[in-house]
Design an enzyme around this catalytic site. Sequence first.
Site, mmCIF file in Angstrom:
data_model
loop_
_atom_site.group_PDB
_atom_site.id
_atom_site.type_symbol
_atom_site.label_atom_id
_atom_site.label_comp_id
_atom_site.label_asym_id
_atom_site.label_seq_id
_atom_site.Cartn_x
_atom_site.Cartn_y
_atom_site.Cartn_z
ATOM 1 N N ALA A 192 0.951 -1.314 0.044
ATOM 2 C CA ALA A 192 0.085 -0.081 -0.033
ATOM 3 C C ALA A 192 0.947 1.307 -0.044
ATOM 4 O O ALA A 192 1.135 1.944 0.955
ATOM 5 C CB ALA A 192 -0.892 0.022 1.306
ATOM 6 N N CYS A 219 -6.029 0.645 -9.068
ATOM 7 C CA CYS A 219 -5.311 0.538 -7.920
ATOM 8 C C CYS A 219 -6.125 0.493 -6.698
ATOM 9 O O CYS A 219 -7.086 0.905 -6.508
ATOM 10 C CB CYS A 219 -4.521 1.855 -7.781
ATOM 11 S SG CYS A 219 -3.484 1.917 -6.074
ATOM 12 N N LYS A 235 -4.615 -0.021 -17.833
ATOM 13 C CA LYS A 235 -4.305 -1.064 -17.230
ATOM 14 C C LYS A 235 -5.645 -1.550 -16.285
ATOM 15 O O LYS A 235 -6.115 -0.759 -15.513
ATOM 16 C CB LYS A 235 -3.178 -0.959 -16.199
ATOM 17 C CG LYS A 235 -2.678 -1.880 -15.321
ATOM 18 C CD LYS A 235 -1.423 -1.427 -14.644
ATOM 19 C CE LYS A 235 -0.890 -2.512 -13.748
ATOM 20 N NZ LYS A 235 0.373 -2.051 -12.986
ATOM 21 N N THR A 279 -2.743 -5.177 -9.049
ATOM 22 C CA THR A 279 -2.400 -6.054 -8.023
ATOM 23 C C THR A 279 -4.140 -6.515 -7.377
ATOM 24 O O THR A 279 -5.162 -5.892 -8.034
ATOM 25 C CB THR A 279 -2.078 -5.399 -6.540
ATOM 26 O OG1 THR A 279 -2.656 -4.073 -6.352
ATOM 27 C CG2 THR A 279 -0.404 -5.101 -6.807
#
Length: 543
Positions: free
Chosen positions: A68, A126, A161, A189
């Site tokens: 993070a 994200c 992405k 992620t």
Amino acid sequence: MDFFGKRLSGPFTIPSGIVTTATSIIQHFFDEVPEVGVMTTKSIGPDPRQGNREPILSQYAPGNFVNAVGLTNPGMSASAALLATLTIPEDRFLLTSIFGGSLEEYVAVAKCLAPFSDGLELNLSCPHAKGFGMAMGQDPELVFEIIKAVKAAVDIPVIPKLTPNTDRFGDIVRAACDAGADALCAVNTVGPGYTSAYGHPILSNGAGGMSGKGILPIALKCVREIRAVCELPIIGCGGVSSSHDVLAMQDAGASIIGVGSALTGMTTTDIKDYFKVLASPEPSVANTAESKIRYDLDMAFKPVTLIENQTVCDDIVLLTFAEDFQIKPGEFVFLWVPGVGEKPFSVLCDKPLQLVAINVGEFTESLMGLEPGHETYLRGPYGQAVAPLTQQKVIAVAGGTGLAAVYQIARDNPGSQVFTGARTAERLYYLNECRDIASVHVATDDGTAGFSGRVTELLEEYLKTLPSAELKDLVFYNCGPEPMVHAAVAVQNRYAQPHQIFSAIDYLTKCGVGICGACATPDGQRLCVDGPFLNPPKTASTP
Ligand SMILES: Cc1cc2nc3c(=O)[nH]c(=O)nc-3n(C[C@H](O)[C@H](O)[C@H](O)COP(=O)(O)OP(=O)(O)OC[C@H]3O[C@@H](n4cnc5c(N)ncnc54)[C@H](O)[C@@H]3O)c2cc1C
Ligand SMILES: Cc1cc2nc3c(=O)[nH]c(=O)nc-3n(C[C@H](O)[C@H](O)[C@H](O)COP(=O)(O)O)c2cc1C
Ligand code: FES
């Protein structure tokens, strides 16, 4: 291979936010790692963001991480100025990753950075920075709108992405294609996920995005799903480390392969060797790439018991712990105080474990009054141990808490000279211990102890007295405030060769294992894995 008009030097990229997060590192990789044909930047947003406080990275199993970082970046204007300094080789593609909190912000950042980039990667994914990326990346309509608006604003390739954290992955892929995406990148992620130690969350953010070996099957599934519905080029990343993983990614449909978390713990030289092997056309060579992954990397916290907190002066304390700690001279550790954070420290002494801290901010402030018995943990050691040659005589030059980095070097090398400087006598510590193991030269700016003046002036007085036969066998280790280190190097350059000089400058060091790039040196090394003592001294002011 060809990629949007460029004949690339290699088929690899390092995914956004990993290793190549500073322009000095990017340039170094442009110059020295041809296998990385696509250079992806850290995600850049409209305004500067400090990101989360440390810990920002946790390893929950060998090769598997939760991070993070919190989208740390200097903002689009400063980033544009930095990217403008890069010399991009003809056969490399600079892919600038951008994010925003709204469609308008994505467009503003895209317009600002496009003139300095070969393509834009849109971070739509994200999972831990609230309000950015993933929430938008999970909504096919928003994905469509953002891509369409950015496409209309710039005339370079736009590469969204994608997040794997959605049950509408197929809809999102179609939305991206319909909006005119030029290629796709998958995956960001997975998660968020959570790690803990001794009953405390490890990450300061609590949860973070999962990366590394364990997410490879998810990444492969996503890349396959993309290839099933479109013919666009795919950048495939997530858990790739071996040549077998590369083949699996290519088989799934990716043409550019991202290798990120697998680089954790590697020095710059290790990374160069790794990519060379991974890119080898000879399967028997490429198959050895996996053996270079640092599955032995230790990020576990060990409990340590503070037994004494001795005040040296208003803003310096000497912390003594009950335990011994195995560490070689030159290496460093992270001290973790749950609820406060973790920060890197040199180990002043290993038996018993002693640290010295100077108060510069939130974490070190908390150490000033830390009570014996307070819960504390260490992880490490990290960095490269120093190894003077047998015939070399050590000259250690320390300012402030820099003594912590050099005391053990002097102790373990008989005949050493320690030069230690401070503003005033009250800021000096550990002198008796130093005198027990070395010849000690003290300087204070106000003359309240030892030589009156800078420690570097005292050093020069000493070096002047030495015959050249002795000068050539010296090795210098400098640690302290950056201006002191530069001044020490300037003096040493007058009496010795650059290969005799090593300096440790406390660049901001966050993960400590080479992954976040926060500790970039001006010449593109990472202090935490390549240093902390670097030779020749890499500073903005030395060519
Ligand atoms: C390998 C290594 C060994 C170290 N050893 C010691 C030691 O033995 N004793 C010791 O007292 N300190 C040491 N430091 C420095 C120490 O880690 C920092 O002072 C500490 O991280 C500051 O944390 P903080 O929360 O108190 O300050 P923060 O609140 O994080 O920062 C306060 C201010 O200082 C800036 N800052 C913080 N860290 C750095 C940095 N490293 N470089 C430049 N600016 C920075 C911030 O941007 C901010 O403006 C070492 C650092 C490294 C990399
Ligand atoms: C420390 C760290 C920082 C990251 N920062 C970003 C980022 O700024 N932008 C982004 O799009 N992805 C970011 N990612 C995700 C990676 O780019 C990549 O998609 C993910 O880690 C999966 O690849 P890997 O398993 O090879 O690491 C980050 C990952 C890590 C571990
Ligand atoms: S790369 Fe993260 S601190 Fe060095």
